[in-house]
Design a protein around this motif. Structure first.
Motif, PDB file in Angstrom:
ATOM      1  N   LEU A  40       0.828  -1.207   0.000  1.00 49.30           N
ATOM      2  CA  LEU A  40       0.000   0.000   0.000  1.00 49.30           C
ATOM      3  C   LEU A  40       0.861   1.256   0.000  1.00 49.30           C
ATOM      4  O   LEU A  40       0.609   2.194  -0.768  1.00 49.30           O
ATOM      5  N   PHE A  41       1.902   1.267   0.835  1.00 51.73           N
ATOM      6  CA  PHE A  41       2.792   2.427   0.894  1.00 51.73           C
ATOM      7  C   PHE A  41       3.518   2.632  -0.438  1.00 51.73           C
ATOM      8  O   PHE A  41       3.657   3.760  -0.904  1.00 51.73           O
ATOM      9  N   ASP A  42       3.959   1.542  -1.063  1.00 49.10           N
ATOM     10  CA  ASP A  42       4.632   1.642  -2.357  1.00 49.10           C
ATOM     11  C   ASP A  42       3.701   2.238  -3.409  1.00 49.10           C
ATOM     12  O   ASP A  42       4.094   3.111  -4.184  1.00 49.10           O
ATOM     13  N   ARG A  43       2.470   1.767  -3.426  1.00 48.19           N
ATOM     14  CA  ARG A  43       1.499   2.288  -4.396  1.00 48.19           C
ATOM     15  C   ARG A  43       1.166   3.744  -4.113  1.00 48.19           C
ATOM     16  O   ARG A  43       0.965   4.531  -5.048  1.00 48.19           O
ATOM     17  N   ALA A  44       1.137   4.126  -2.844  1.00 46.07           N
ATOM     18  CA  ALA A  44       0.873   5.528  -2.503  1.00 46.07           C
ATOM     19  C   ALA A  44       2.028   6.412  -2.952  1.00 46.07           C
ATOM     20  O   ALA A  44       1.819   7.525  -3.448  1.00 46.07           O
ATOM     21  N   LEU A  45       3.251   5.911  -2.788  1.00 48.29           N
ATOM     22  CA  LEU A  45       4.415   6.691  -3.212  1.00 48.29           C
ATOM     23  C   LEU A  45       4.489   6.806  -4.733  1.00 48.29           C
ATOM     24  O   LEU A  45       4.965   7.809  -5.271  1.00 48.29           O
ATOM     25  N   GLU A  46       4.020   5.784  -5.434  1.00 46.24           N
ATOM     26  CA  GLU A  46       3.983   5.821  -6.903  1.00 46.24           C
ATOM     27  C   GLU A  46       2.839   6.685  -7.422  1.00 46.24           C
ATOM     28  O   GLU A  46       2.851   7.113  -8.568  1.00 46.24           O
ATOM     29  N   GLY A  47       1.839   6.904  -6.564  1.00 44.06           N
ATOM     30  CA  GLY A  47       0.681   7.697  -6.975  1.00 44.06           C
ATOM     31  C   GLY A  47      -0.409   6.887  -7.625  1.00 44.06           C
ATOM     32  O   GLY A  47      -1.245   7.426  -8.350  1.00 44.06           O
ATOM     33  N   THR A  48      -0.449   5.569  -7.366  1.00 39.50           N
ATOM     34  CA  THR A  48      -1.447   4.713  -8.004  1.00 39.50           C
ATOM     35  C   THR A  48      -2.516   4.210  -7.042  1.00 39.50           C
ATOM     36  O   THR A  48      -3.365   3.414  -7.446  1.00 39.50           O
ATOM     37  N   VAL A  49      -2.502   4.660  -5.803  1.00 39.83           N
ATOM     38  CA  VAL A  49      -3.491   4.197  -4.832  1.00 39.83           C
ATOM     39  C   VAL A  49      -4.633   5.213  -4.752  1.00 39.83           C
ATOM     40  O   VAL A  49      -4.422   6.418  -4.884  1.00 39.83           O
ATOM     41  N   GLN A  87      -6.697  15.464  -5.283  1.00 39.56           N
ATOM     42  CA  GLN A  87      -5.730  15.287  -6.352  1.00 39.56           C
ATOM     43  C   GLN A  87      -5.648  13.829  -6.786  1.00 39.56           C
ATOM     44  O   GLN A  87      -5.440  13.544  -7.953  1.00 39.56           O
ATOM     45  N   ALA A  88      -5.801  12.923  -5.840  1.00 38.90           N
ATOM     46  CA  ALA A  88      -5.779  11.498  -6.187  1.00 38.90           C
ATOM     47  C   ALA A  88      -6.959  11.157  -7.093  1.00 38.90           C
ATOM     48  O   ALA A  88      -6.841  10.323  -7.987  1.00 38.90           O
ATOM     49  N   ALA A  89      -8.087  11.824  -6.878  1.00 43.64           N
ATOM     50  CA  ALA A  89      -9.259  11.578  -7.717  1.00 43.64           C
ATOM     51  C   ALA A  89      -9.027  12.032  -9.159  1.00 43.64           C
ATOM     52  O   ALA A  89      -9.657  11.530 -10.080  1.00 43.64           O
ATOM     53  N   ARG A  90      -8.094  12.957  -9.342  1.00 48.96           N
ATOM     54  CA  ARG A  90      -7.776  13.457 -10.687  1.00 48.96           C
ATOM     55  C   ARG A  90      -6.522  12.811 -11.266  1.00 48.96           C
ATOM     56  O   ARG A  90      -5.950  13.293 -12.226  1.00 48.96           O
ATOM     57  N   GLY A  91      -6.041  11.767 -10.638  1.00 52.30           N
ATOM     58  CA  GLY A  91      -4.873  11.053 -11.151  1.00 52.30           C
ATOM     59  C   GLY A  91      -3.562  11.499 -10.541  1.00 52.30           C
ATOM     60  O   GLY A  91      -2.506  11.040 -10.950  1.00 52.30           O
ATOM     61  N   GLY A  92      -3.600  12.381  -9.551  1.00 54.08           N
ATOM     62  CA  GLY A  92      -2.382  12.840  -8.893  1.00 54.08           C
ATOM     63  C   GLY A  92      -2.024  11.952  -7.716  1.00 54.08           C
ATOM     64  O   GLY A  92      -2.595  10.883  -7.519  1.00 54.08           O
ATOM     65  N   LYS A  93      -1.083  12.419  -6.916  1.00 54.71           N
ATOM     66  CA  LYS A  93      -0.666  11.666  -5.736  1.00 54.71           C
ATOM     67  C   LYS A  93      -1.604  11.951  -4.572  1.00 54.71           C
ATOM     68  O   LYS A  93      -2.179  13.030  -4.471  1.00 54.71           O
ATOM     69  N   LEU A  94      -1.718  10.969  -3.697  1.00 53.72           N
ATOM     70  CA  LEU A  94      -2.603  11.070  -2.547  1.00 53.72           C
ATOM     71  C   LEU A  94      -2.050  11.998  -1.472  1.00 53.72           C
ATOM     72  O   LEU A  94      -2.793  12.536  -0.679  1.00 53.72           O
ATOM     73  N   PHE A  95      -0.724  12.204  -1.463  1.00 55.40           N
ATOM     74  CA  PHE A  95      -0.086  13.002  -0.422  1.00 55.40           C
ATOM     75  C   PHE A  95       0.685  14.173  -1.020  1.00 55.40           C
ATOM     76  O   PHE A  95       1.138  14.112  -2.166  1.00 55.40           O
TER      77      PHE A  95
END
Length: 120
Positions: A40-49, A87-95
């Motif tokens: 989960l953390f890896d996917r969050a860092l990649e911006g795919t979660v 931003q995550a909803a628009r394809g960006g990063k969650l953080f």
């Protein structure tokens, strides 16, 4: 009258069997492991979660490992302080960038914890 008793008995047996099955079966449990959090953390860092996936995993308490529970709570705090779900909803990063930096540190700490547990 005999037909009524037959139907009543069959329905009672079916209902009793269903109650017995439900009482004897266990409730399904989800047990979050270090590998799940790392992925989960890896996917969050990649911006795919997505935010829903993040909240589903991170908001579920971990009762079997106090260190994992502490990491989960820190991840929860990260979302509260640095989360950007719009931003995550628009394809960006969650953080935010600062949140990503803290998440990378948290991920490294979790990886060290996992390596220690495997070496024992």
């Amino acid at each position: 009258m005999a037909l009524f008793l037959l139907i009543f008995t069959v329905c009672l047996l079916i209902l009793g069997g269903m109650v017995a099955i439900l009482m004897l079966s266990r409730t399904p449990r989800y047990r979050t492991e270090a590998e799940d959090l790392l992925a989960l953390f890896d996917r969050a860092l990649e911006g795919t979660v997505q935010e829903t996936e993040w909240r589903t995993v991170v908001n579920y308490p971990i009762r079997h490992d106090d260190i994992l529970e502490g990491i989960r709570r820190r991840a929860q705090r990260l979302m509260d302080e640095h989360g950007r779900p719009w931003q995550a909803a628009r394809g960006g990063k969650l953080f935010s960038q600062e949140g990503c930096d803290e998440l990378a540190e948290l991920r490294d700490q979790l990886a060290r914890h996992r390596a220690r547990r495997r070496s024992h």
